[in-house]
Design a protein around this motif. Sequence first.
Motif, mmCIF file in Angstrom:
data_model
loop_
_atom_site.group_PDB
_atom_site.id
_atom_site.type_symbol
_atom_site.label_atom_id
_atom_site.label_comp_id
_atom_site.label_asym_id
_atom_site.label_seq_id
_atom_site.Cartn_x
_atom_site.Cartn_y
_atom_site.Cartn_z
ATOM 1 N N ASN A 122 0.815 -1.202 0.000
ATOM 2 C CA ASN A 122 0.000 0.000 0.000
ATOM 3 C C ASN A 122 0.855 1.262 0.000
ATOM 4 N N LYS B 213 -12.952 0.665 -5.886
ATOM 5 C CA LYS B 213 -11.792 1.093 -6.658
ATOM 6 C C LYS B 213 -10.862 1.961 -5.814
ATOM 7 N N THR C 230 -5.835 2.409 -9.819
ATOM 8 C CA THR C 230 -6.131 1.483 -10.911
ATOM 9 C C THR C 230 -6.582 0.113 -10.415
ATOM 10 N N ALA C 231 -6.565 -0.098 -9.108
ATOM 11 C CA ALA C 231 -6.966 -1.392 -8.542
ATOM 12 C C ALA C 231 -8.477 -1.442 -8.381
ATOM 13 N N ARG C 232 -9.039 -2.603 -8.640
ATOM 14 C CA ARG C 232 -10.482 -2.784 -8.542
ATOM 15 C C ARG C 232 -10.784 -4.110 -7.868
ATOM 16 N N LEU D 283 -10.164 -5.921 -3.250
ATOM 17 C CA LEU D 283 -9.384 -4.719 -3.558
ATOM 18 C C LEU D 283 -8.050 -4.738 -2.822
ATOM 19 N N GLN E 166 -5.771 -7.139 -4.491
ATOM 20 C CA GLN E 166 -5.288 -6.610 -5.771
ATOM 21 C C GLN E 166 -4.155 -5.614 -5.554
ATOM 22 N N ILE E 167 -4.276 -4.770 -4.565
ATOM 23 C CA ILE E 167 -3.245 -3.770 -4.282
ATOM 24 C C ILE E 167 -1.936 -4.441 -3.872
ATOM 25 N N GLY F 8 -1.139 -7.553 -4.491
ATOM 26 C CA GLY F 8 -0.676 -8.420 -5.566
ATOM 27 C C GLY F 8 -0.708 -9.893 -5.223
#
Length: 235
Positions: A2, A42, A45-47, A112, A115-116, A118
């Motif tokens: 983050n 969102k 760009t992460a969703r 989310l 996704q951030i 990874g």
Amino acid sequence: MNEVGRTIDNVEVSAYTVPTQARESDGTAEWSATTIIVVEAKSGTARGIGYTYAAPAAAGVVHDTLTGVVVGRDPMATGEAWAAMVRAIRNQGRPGVVSSAISAVDIALWDLKAQIIGVSVADLIGRTHDSVPIYGSGGFTSFSDDELADQLSGWAQQGIRAVKMKVGTEPGRDPHRTDVAREAVGPDVQLFVDANGAYSRKQALALAEEFAERQVRWFEEPVSSDDLEGLRLVR
């Protein structure tokens, strides 16, 4: 990981009602469509995506109440966001539609966060098993014998080693229907039944013996989930 100052930028919700191929029913309900509530959270760009099956009103709860609660928060602080949502709906009532709405947003926020960072959500939360077995779930009470056999045998032919069917609409026919199911899947596939709380306590006890004779391995919600004493008795 983050970045400092990252926030949840936006939450969007959609409701999709999808008609079924034919009327479907279980022991206590009948329907001809299913509604899914999809939430997208969102951050940059992460969703993240979350969903729940509920009435369209759940989308209204997300839009009107929950979005304003979570937007602007740290996407890493999923627990804080969940607690804030629960506080925000105090006067709306916690069970049912509102809990479904919270669940969809919560799932989206966990996705989310993953996704951030990874990673997958499974790795983010922490795995207990490397894999889990699946089962095919359907066998609606509205199906004819042929439809029941076709669906369950189709799953078995795909290599799925357990199947679940609905019971309870006509308790007197349920032993016959489980015979149809057992013949369709053969002796090596596990057979589960789900009454969705349709039986009385005495019916559930009597049918549990019938199901055991047919090698049913799992009997789900034999009586109402609100009947705690009845569940203890049947168990």
